[in-house]
Design a protein around this motif. Structure first.
Motif, mmCIF file in Angstrom:
data_model
loop_
_atom_site.group_PDB
_atom_site.id
_atom_site.type_symbol
_atom_site.label_atom_id
_atom_site.label_comp_id
_atom_site.label_asym_id
_atom_site.label_seq_id
_atom_site.Cartn_x
_atom_site.Cartn_y
_atom_site.Cartn_z
ATOM 1 N N ASN A 1 24.296 -6.808 -15.713
ATOM 2 C CA ASN A 1 25.114 -6.508 -14.981
ATOM 3 C C ASN A 1 25.818 -7.332 -14.111
ATOM 4 N N ARG B 1 30.351 -2.519 -19.764
ATOM 5 C CA ARG B 1 31.574 -3.017 -19.935
ATOM 6 C C ARG B 1 32.217 -3.467 -20.761
ATOM 7 N N ARG C 1 38.042 -9.881 -13.507
ATOM 8 C CA ARG C 1 37.124 -9.768 -14.286
ATOM 9 C C ARG C 1 37.261 -10.587 -15.774
ATOM 10 N N ASN D 1 30.266 -5.823 -25.685
ATOM 11 C CA ASN D 1 30.176 -4.314 -24.612
ATOM 12 C C ASN D 1 30.437 -3.167 -24.813
ATOM 13 N N GLU E 1 30.430 0.516 -22.977
ATOM 14 C CA GLU E 1 31.418 1.018 -21.978
ATOM 15 C C GLU E 1 30.550 2.038 -20.564
ATOM 16 N N HIS E 2 31.296 1.755 -19.426
ATOM 17 C CA HIS E 2 30.334 1.640 -18.767
ATOM 18 C C HIS E 2 29.441 2.873 -18.508
ATOM 19 N N GLY F 1 33.850 3.321 -14.036
ATOM 20 C CA GLY F 1 33.745 1.741 -14.834
ATOM 21 C C GLY F 1 34.004 2.053 -16.187
ATOM 22 N N ASP F 2 34.769 1.131 -16.426
ATOM 23 C CA ASP F 2 35.681 1.171 -17.497
ATOM 24 C C ASP F 2 36.796 2.472 -17.775
#
Length: 335
Positions: A8, A68, A98, A125, A127-128, A154-155
């Protein structure tokens, strides 16, 4: 031997975790090592400590994963931008900040002072909100479960309801920006003077000491729907009007103004810390939105039930405590 490093980074609570052959062997928040509360930079010390605890080197890492994924919910992002074109410059600014996460090898090589030739891992990656769900479900003993996550965003999603079975997590419903229970809680904390990221916990502690003076006002801010919830956006700064949050040179998260002039019209000028406002949102949580009955409880004690009656492992968030809601396969209901 398969070695996976989870990270994170560039968000409050920067941390690292290490799995070897599917088993967690080390986890460390950066703030425990650099002594910056809710540190929001890159967790270089935490990564090094996790590897040291496991007796491994950077060259042993097979995969690096970050919670993310810029490609997630892309259609929703594009649709929102087209409907709110004035937010485009700031959204691009957020994306550029980012961008360093797009190339993990270059980032780890630079931040951790490692020869890039030693880094052979693959980048993943996630997804959050899927990452949030996975962190609860895969660490539980459940073979099947419901997943329910809530946070600021998030996302581009603020809530995910999913069905977890075996090794799969199947998303069912998402609530997208700008409708966010996390933003609701953050907005109130901002208005009453608790402006640091993480101060929400202090407001939760004050809530039982306040008076139930503003329940009806909070009912106007949040409305339940068949597949989630919606905010009354009159009470909030438009999403994208400012960056929302920024990170200082020390790695501390700074929250920009979230409340609109409508809040000032109702309550007056922004306050120093004062518990009555915390009590108002706490009472709304205990009694339930729209006058529905509720019962006191310190947080979301369990995640959702799906219609089939599948039980879920407990997962709790500050926004969930604010409204005391749970999902039962048909919609959000108060308890």
């Amino acid at each position: 031997m398969a070695v996976i490093l989870g990270i994170n980074a560039f968000h409050a609570g920067a941390a690292a975790a290490l799995l070897v052959d599917g088993e967690p062997v080390a986890a460390m928040p950066e703030e425990r090592l650099n002594r910056v509360k809710y540190y929001a930079g890159f967790p270089k010390l935490a990564i090094a400590r996790c590897l040291d605890m496991a007796g491994l080197d950077y060259s042993d890492i097979d995969a690096v994963s970050l919670g993310r994924n810029p490609s997630a919910n892309l259609a929703s992002k594009v649709g929102f931008t087209l409907r709110n074109i004035q937010s485009l410059p700031n959204l691009l600014k957020i994306r550029s900040n980012r961008g360093a996460l797009d190339d993990f090898k270059a980032l780890i090589s630079s931040e951790c002072e490692v020869d890039p030739a030693k880094l052979r891992f693959k980048q993943h990656n996630v997804e959050h909100h899927l990452a949030h769900t996975a962190s609860a479900y895969f660490m539980s003993d459940w073979e099947e479960s419901a997943g329910f996550t809530l946070d600021g965003s998030g996302d581009f999603a603020t809530c995910l309801m999913s069905k977890c079975e075996g090794s799969e997590i199947k998303p069912l419903y998402r609530v997208n920006v700008p409708h966010s229970m996390g933003s609701l809680y953050m907005m109130i904390c901002d208005f009453i003077g608790y402006k640091k990221y993480g101060d929400e916990g202090k407001v939760m502690g004050l809530a039982p000491l306040g008076k139930d003076s503003y329940h009806e006002t909070f009912e106007e801010m949040l409305h339940l729907t068949d597949k989630g919830f919606q905010l009354n956006l009159d009470y909030f700064m438009p999403f994208g009007a400012s960056q929302g949050m920024s990170i200082t040179d020390k790695g501390e998260m700074v929250v920009d103004r979230h409340f609109s002039d409508r809040i000032v019209e109702i309550f007056g000028e922004p306050r120093e810390p004062y518990s009555d406002y915390a009590g108002g949102i706490g009472a709304g949580r205990r009694r339930g939105p729209a006058g529905l009955p509720g019962r006191p409880r310190p947080g979301l004690r369990r995640a959702a039930h799906l219609r089939e009656g599948i039980h879920a492992p407990a997962q709790s968030t500050a926004p969930a405590r604010a409204v005391g809601a749970h999902f039962d396969g048909r919609g959000l209901h108060t308890q």
